[in-house]
Design a protein around this motif. Structure first.
Motif, PDB file in Angstrom:
ATOM      1  N   UNK A  22       0.830  -1.202   0.000  1.00  0.00           N
ATOM      2  CA  UNK A  22       0.000   0.000   0.000  1.00  0.00           C
ATOM      3  C   UNK A  22       0.866   1.254   0.000  1.00  0.00           C
ATOM      4  N   UNK A  23       1.926   1.237   0.788  1.00  0.00           N
ATOM      5  CA  UNK A  23       2.803   2.402   0.852  1.00  0.00           C
ATOM      6  C   UNK A  23       3.478   2.635  -0.501  1.00  0.00           C
ATOM      7  N   UNK A  24       3.909   1.546  -1.137  1.00  0.00           N
ATOM      8  CA  UNK A  24       4.525   1.671  -2.459  1.00  0.00           C
ATOM      9  C   UNK A  24       3.545   2.275  -3.457  1.00  0.00           C
ATOM     10  N   UNK A  25       2.309   1.819  -3.422  1.00  0.00           N
ATOM     11  CA  UNK A  25       1.295   2.350  -4.333  1.00  0.00           C
ATOM     12  C   UNK A  25       1.059   3.834  -4.077  1.00  0.00           C
ATOM     13  N   UNK A  26       1.031   4.224  -2.822  1.00  0.00           N
ATOM     14  CA  UNK A  26       0.839   5.628  -2.472  1.00  0.00           C
ATOM     15  C   UNK A  26       1.930   6.511  -3.071  1.00  0.00           C
ATOM     16  N   UNK A  27       3.177   6.091  -2.922  1.00  0.00           N
ATOM     17  CA  UNK A  27       4.308   6.868  -3.438  1.00  0.00           C
ATOM     18  C   UNK A  27       4.187   7.042  -4.956  1.00  0.00           C
ATOM     19  N   UNK A  28       3.805   5.987  -5.644  1.00  0.00           N
ATOM     20  CA  UNK A  28       3.691   6.034  -7.101  1.00  0.00           C
ATOM     21  C   UNK A  28       2.536   6.928  -7.539  1.00  0.00           C
ATOM     22  N   UNK A  61      -6.319   1.311  -5.641  1.00  0.00           N
ATOM     23  CA  UNK A  61      -6.666  -0.096  -5.818  1.00  0.00           C
ATOM     24  C   UNK A  61      -6.056  -0.682  -7.072  1.00  0.00           C
ATOM     25  N   UNK A  62      -6.033   0.116  -8.124  1.00  0.00           N
ATOM     26  CA  UNK A  62      -5.449  -0.352  -9.382  1.00  0.00           C
ATOM     27  C   UNK A  62      -3.955  -0.623  -9.225  1.00  0.00           C
ATOM     28  N   UNK A  63      -3.276   0.250  -8.489  1.00  0.00           N
ATOM     29  CA  UNK A  63      -1.833   0.067  -8.327  1.00  0.00           C
ATOM     30  C   UNK A  63      -1.493  -1.034  -7.337  1.00  0.00           C
ATOM     31  N   UNK A  64      -2.251  -1.157  -6.269  1.00  0.00           N
ATOM     32  CA  UNK A  64      -1.944  -2.236  -5.317  1.00  0.00           C
ATOM     33  C   UNK A  64      -2.183  -3.606  -5.928  1.00  0.00           C
ATOM     34  N   UNK A  65      -2.988  -3.655  -6.991  1.00  0.00           N
ATOM     35  CA  UNK A  65      -3.248  -4.934  -7.669  1.00  0.00           C
ATOM     36  C   UNK A  65      -2.123  -5.330  -8.627  1.00  0.00           C
ATOM     37  N   UNK A  66      -1.230  -4.394  -8.920  1.00  0.00           N
ATOM     38  CA  UNK A  66      -0.120  -4.692  -9.828  1.00  0.00           C
ATOM     39  C   UNK A  66       0.907  -5.579  -9.143  1.00  0.00           C
ATOM     40  N   UNK A  67       1.720  -6.301  -9.911  1.00  0.00           N
ATOM     41  CA  UNK A  67       2.799  -7.088  -9.302  1.00  0.00           C
ATOM     42  C   UNK A  67       3.711  -6.199  -8.460  1.00  0.00           C
ATOM     43  N   UNK A  68       4.080  -6.696  -7.308  1.00  0.00           N
ATOM     44  CA  UNK A  68       4.900  -5.898  -6.382  1.00  0.00           C
ATOM     45  C   UNK A  68       6.217  -5.478  -7.020  1.00  0.00           C
ATOM     46  N   UNK A  69       6.799  -6.366  -7.810  1.00  0.00           N
ATOM     47  CA  UNK A  69       8.066  -6.048  -8.475  1.00  0.00           C
ATOM     48  C   UNK A  69       7.907  -4.840  -9.397  1.00  0.00           C
ATOM     49  N   UNK A  70       6.752  -4.715 -10.021  1.00  0.00           N
ATOM     50  CA  UNK A  70       6.506  -3.570 -10.895  1.00  0.00           C
ATOM     51  C   UNK A  70       6.434  -2.273 -10.085  1.00  0.00           C
ATOM     52  N   UNK A  71       5.830  -2.334  -8.920  1.00  0.00           N
ATOM     53  CA  UNK A  71       5.760  -1.149  -8.062  1.00  0.00           C
ATOM     54  C   UNK A  71       7.162  -0.702  -7.651  1.00  0.00           C
ATOM     55  N   UNK A  72       7.998  -1.643  -7.275  1.00  0.00           N
ATOM     56  CA  UNK A  72       9.363  -1.315  -6.887  1.00  0.00           C
ATOM     57  C   UNK A  72      10.096  -0.660  -8.057  1.00  0.00           C
ATOM     58  N   UNK A  73       9.908  -1.200  -9.252  1.00  0.00           N
ATOM     59  CA  UNK A  73      10.558  -0.645 -10.447  1.00  0.00           C
ATOM     60  C   UNK A  73      10.089   0.788 -10.701  1.00  0.00           C
ATOM     61  N   UNK A  74       8.809   1.043 -10.540  1.00  0.00           N
ATOM     62  CA  UNK A  74       8.275   2.386 -10.781  1.00  0.00           C
ATOM     63  C   UNK A  74       8.824   3.396  -9.784  1.00  0.00           C
ATOM     64  N   UNK A  97      -4.087  13.404 -11.078  1.00  0.00           N
ATOM     65  CA  UNK A  97      -5.547  13.437 -11.191  1.00  0.00           C
ATOM     66  C   UNK A  97      -6.225  12.764 -10.008  1.00  0.00           C
ATOM     67  N   UNK A  98      -5.471  11.931  -9.296  1.00  0.00           N
ATOM     68  CA  UNK A  98      -6.040  11.208  -8.159  1.00  0.00           C
ATOM     69  C   UNK A  98      -5.387  11.565  -6.830  1.00  0.00           C
ATOM     70  N   UNK A  99      -4.111  11.960  -6.862  1.00  0.00           N
ATOM     71  CA  UNK A  99      -3.358  12.186  -5.630  1.00  0.00           C
ATOM     72  C   UNK A  99      -3.996  13.231  -4.729  1.00  0.00           C
ATOM     73  N   UNK A 100      -4.692  14.204  -5.315  1.00  0.00           N
ATOM     74  CA  UNK A 100      -5.328  15.245  -4.523  1.00  0.00           C
ATOM     75  C   UNK A 100      -6.400  14.731  -3.587  1.00  0.00           C
ATOM     76  N   UNK A 101      -6.822  13.495  -3.786  1.00  0.00           N
ATOM     77  CA  UNK A 101      -7.837  12.907  -2.920  1.00  0.00           C
ATOM     78  C   UNK A 101      -7.400  12.753  -1.482  1.00  0.00           C
ATOM     79  N   UNK A 102      -6.085  12.851  -1.231  1.00  0.00           N
ATOM     80  CA  UNK A 102      -5.597  12.765   0.149  1.00  0.00           C
ATOM     81  C   UNK A 102      -5.975  14.001   0.951  1.00  0.00           C
ATOM     82  N   UNK A 103      -6.228  15.117   0.244  1.00  0.00           N
ATOM     83  CA  UNK A 103      -6.556  16.372   0.907  1.00  0.00           C
ATOM     84  C   UNK A 103      -7.926  16.912   0.541  1.00  0.00           C
ATOM     85  N   UNK A 104      -8.424  16.551  -0.641  1.00  0.00           N
ATOM     86  CA  UNK A 104      -9.703  17.070  -1.132  1.00  0.00           C
ATOM     87  C   UNK A 104     -10.754  15.965  -1.081  1.00  0.00           C
TER      88      UNK A 104
END
Length: 211
Positions: free
Chosen positions: A34-40, A66-79, A47-54
């Motif tokens: 989840x933390x990795x997805x947040x950073x990405x 949800x879309x990013x947490x569903x990706x392979x973990x290795x892909x998140x690390x690469x991003x 277009x979506x990141x502003x949802x943390x404040x708005x």
């Protein structure tokens, strides 16, 4: 020359890879994935990141996360390692340094300090000064909602007022530790608190530190 932000980015990516997707973090409800997805999402999906404040954008943020947490973990690390897209403002050194030194340092510690065998990390004085500089600028924002007066103090005596009020609690520590405290990681921060005992307890338990 490598910047602090780039260094912290790579340290975070390496650590996330080491601990694995299901490792705990200091961010309530988040595992490493989840933390990795947040950073990405923060640097790749404005277009979506502003949802943390708005509030109105929160459903959009939840969907994209949800879309990013569903990706392979290795892909998140690469991003995370490769950084933002080519035309992102985060590609500019000045923007990267201003926006990401604290982001990557705090999230690296969110992962490190949630592990049972973690130990303090030695930071060089120049990096500590860089963190202090950013803390000076954001302290009042971080402390705006706390129920006590709050002063942050370095061991050399430099101080910044995070919140005006009484009774006053003075928190002393190295800039990196003060940063963790101010960003709501009170129990994981290596600091000393001085002031009224009841106020110290209230501040330690406050969920109103940070953004």
């Amino acid at each position: 020359m490598s910047t602090f932000a780039k260094r912290e980015r790579l340290l975070l990516a390496d650590l996330l890879e080491t601990v694995g997707p299901d490792a705990e973090t200091l961010c309530e409800g988040w595992r490493a994935r989840d933390l990795a997805a947040h950073v990405i999402v923060r640097e790749r999906r404005p277009d979506a990141a502003g949802g943390a404040l708005i509030k109105q954008l929160a459903p959009r943020l939840e969907k994209v996360m949800g879309e990013y947490t569903a990706k392979p973990y290795e892909e998140l690390i690469h991003l995370i390692r490769t950084g933002p897209p080519r035309f992102s403002p985060f590609q500019l050194k000045q923007v990267d340094e201003a926006a990401n030194i604290v982001e990557f340092y705090v999230h690296t510690e969110d992962v490190r300090r949630a592990q049972p065998d973690w130990s303090p990390r030695e930071l060089d004085p120049v990096f500590q000064d860089a963190l202090w500089s950013r803390l000076e600028r954001t302290a009042r924002l971080m402390g705006r909602g706390v129920p006590t007066g709050l002063v942050l103090r370095r061991p050399d005596g430099q101080t910044v007022v995070a919140h005006r009020g009484t009774p006053v609690v003075t928190v002393t520590g190295e800039p990196a530790e003060l940063l963790m405290f101010a960003y709501g990681r009170q129990r994981a921060a290596k600091v000393e608190l001085d002031g009224d005992a009841e106020a110290i307890t209230t501040l330690h338990e406050s969920r109103r530190l940070g953004i």
